[in-house]
Design a protein around this motif. Structure first.
Motif, PDB file in Angstrom:
ATOM      1  N   THR A 248      74.359  25.189  34.919  1.00 13.81           N
ATOM      2  CA  THR A 248      75.058  26.556  34.889  1.00 13.81           C
ATOM      3  C   THR A 248      76.444  26.341  33.887  1.00 13.81           C
ATOM      4  OG1 THR A 248      74.450  27.004  36.903  1.00 13.81           O
ATOM      5  CG2 THR A 248      76.373  28.288  36.213  1.00 13.81           C
ATOM      6  N   TRP A 251      75.818  27.449  30.364  1.00 13.50           N
ATOM      7  CA  TRP A 251      75.572  28.765  29.989  1.00 13.50           C
ATOM      8  C   TRP A 251      77.338  29.357  29.813  1.00 13.50           C
ATOM      9  CZ3 TRP A 251      71.655  31.360  28.446  1.00 13.50           C
ATOM     10  CH2 TRP A 251      70.252  30.569  28.664  1.00 13.50           C
ATOM     11  N   ALA A 254      78.556  28.567  25.866  1.00 14.73           N
ATOM     12  CA  ALA A 254      77.186  28.570  25.243  1.00 14.73           C
ATOM     13  C   ALA A 254      77.562  28.811  24.122  1.00 14.73           C
ATOM     14  CB  ALA A 254      76.117  29.694  25.852  1.00 14.73           C
ATOM     15  N   MET A 307      75.376  35.513  27.876  1.00 16.28           N
ATOM     16  CA  MET A 307      74.787  34.063  28.221  1.00 16.28           C
ATOM     17  C   MET A 307      75.651  33.599  29.451  1.00 16.28           C
ATOM     18  SD  MET A 307      74.285  32.051  24.737  1.00 16.28           S
ATOM     19  CE  MET A 307      73.381  32.914  23.220  1.00 16.28           C
ATOM     20  N   SER A 308      76.935  33.929  29.686  1.00 20.87           N
ATOM     21  CA  SER A 308      77.572  33.525  30.686  1.00 20.87           C
ATOM     22  C   SER A 308      76.946  34.372  32.153  1.00 20.87           C
ATOM     23  CB  SER A 308      79.077  33.854  30.830  1.00 20.87           C
ATOM     24  OG  SER A 308      79.605  33.104  29.992  1.00 20.87           O
ATOM     25  N   GLY A 311      73.820  32.439  33.329  1.00 24.76           N
ATOM     26  CA  GLY A 311      74.352  31.318  34.200  1.00 24.76           C
ATOM     27  C   GLY A 311      74.734  31.894  35.611  1.00 24.76           C
ATOM     28  N   MET A 324      67.074  26.586  34.479  1.00 20.87           N
ATOM     29  CA  MET A 324      67.932  26.719  33.539  1.00 20.87           C
ATOM     30  C   MET A 324      68.471  26.010  32.427  1.00 20.87           C
ATOM     31  SD  MET A 324      69.007  29.702  35.054  1.00 20.87           S
ATOM     32  CE  MET A 324      70.871  29.712  34.480  1.00 20.87           C
ATOM     33  N   PHE A 328      68.218  27.095  28.534  1.00 18.70           N
ATOM     34  CA  PHE A 328      69.349  26.908  27.294  1.00 18.70           C
ATOM     35  C   PHE A 328      69.045  26.075  26.229  1.00 18.70           C
ATOM     36  CE2 PHE A 328      72.747  24.425  25.954  1.00 18.70           C
ATOM     37  CZ  PHE A 328      73.957  25.312  25.800  1.00 18.70           C
TER      38      PHE A 328
END
Length: 363
Positions: A248, A251, A254, A307-308, A311, A324, A328
């Motif tokens: 996570t 992300w 990212a 992108m956050s 995550g 995940m 990514f």
């Protein structure tokens, strides 16, 4: 006092001190020469104070002293942060060589690892084969991560507002994950960091009639941001009270991370130094495609927020870490291909234009 009210006072304190620090440091920076001067690569007009990082640190320092528990971990973090900002300010003032900057970054990493005691020893279940425990290798790995984070945020600082917007996004996302796991102390630090960056962002973009004195973040800021991001990610992903997984964490950072990795890969393939500056970052490419700096800022920021969000949603719904991580890597592959293809295309068009035969009209 209710927790929400305490958090409100914390972020208000952070904002006020950051704003006041900018007002105080702005004329001082001009007097002592702590400014960014125009050059062949720096196309801004006039000397711009490099006080963004200093203002953020002042805000975080006072907000932490006033509102946060006086723990040894916090004290050591603030000491490491002070050293980080000092080394960065020296670089801003005297333009230190790459070797000296790298030594400074190693010192910063040592302060966090051996002083604060935060480092990555567990990488999570990245390959669906169980948790990856790297033990003592976590120390050199954390050195690497800190240097990568510092340089990633430094490299992305290429247009007005970008490092501020991306950093606020990262710290806000970290805060949300700490909120979901009820880790209020780290939540407070992340929110204080995010709020301390707001005045910088407003001054950097010259938003409002009282914020027309433009400032830049400076290396002191990018180094401080990099250190703080890695510390919070280490606190959130390591130990028994894990707030979120290492997958996570990727992300949440990212865009700066992908942009730096893509640049390094392209430079190695071209036989260039990975530290050699160029104008092939994502913001440069977007502007070469006809977008204004503000539009490029908006596009990159929205991508970072998206992108956050991936995550956070993945963590909230318990998506397997291996999924995940694989996702990514796939997104990074597309990102790298898209930017590389655009760069090659631009070079091809440029070369084609230069190689066109020149016709002269006969009189």
């Amino acid at each position: 006092m209710p927790e929400w009210l305490t958090l409100s006072f914390q972020v208000l304190t952070s904002f006020v001190f950051a704003f006041a620090a900018i007002k105080v440091l702005n004329p001082l920076a001009q007097d002592i020469g702590l400014v960014d001067r125009p050059s062949a690569r720096k196309l801004h007009q006039g000397n711009i104070p490099l006080i963004g990082g200093l203002s953020v640190f002042v805000a975080v320092l006072f907000a932490a002293i006033i509102w946060l528990p006086n723990t040894q971990e916090l004290r050591l973090y603030l000491i490491a942060a002070a050293m980080t900002v000092f080394i960065g300010a020296l670089d801003d003032k005297y333009d230190l060589s790459v070797r000296v900057r790298l030594v400074g970054q190693m010192i910063i990493a040592s302060l966090m690892i051996y002083g604060v005691g935060a480092y990555f020893s567990e990488l999570g279940d990245l390959f669906n084969l169980g948790n990856i425990d790297i033990g003592w290798l976590g120390i050199p790995f954390t050195y690497f991560v800190i240097i990568v984070a510092i340089n990633a945020f430094n490299m992305i600082d290429g247009i007005d507002g970008l490092i501020g917007a991306l950093s606020i996004n990262t710290f806000t996302a970290i805060a949300i994950l700490f909120l979901l796991s009820d880790q209020n102390n780290y939540l407070s630090v992340a929110l204080i960091m995010a709020t301390a960056l707001l005045p910088y962002l407003l001054f950097n973009l010259k938003v409002g009639k009282h914020m027309q004195s433009k400032i830049f973040m400076g290396d002191s800021g990018s180094m401080f941001i990099g250190l703080s991001v890695v510390w919070l990610l280490a606190c959130g992903t390591q130990g028994e009270e894990q707030a979120f997984s290492p997958a996570t964490a990727l992300w949440l950072t990212a865009i700066p991370l992908m942009d730096m990795l893509s640049i390094v890969i392209r430079r190695f393939r071209q036989g260039l130094s990975p530290l050699k500056p160029d104008r092939d970052h994502i913001h440069h490419i977007l502007m070469r495609l006809g977008n204004s700096p503000r539009k490029a800022l908006l596009m990159i920021t929205l991508a970072a927020v998206a992108m956050s969000a991936v995550g956070i949603v993945g963590e909230f719904f318990g998506v397997p870490q291996s999924v995940m991580f694989a996702l990514f890597i796939a997104v990074f592959g597309v990102y790298h291909w898209a930017l590389t293809d655009t760069t090659v295309l631009k070079q091809f068009l440029r070369d084609s234009k230069q190689n066109e035969p020149q016709y002269h009209e006969e009189i």
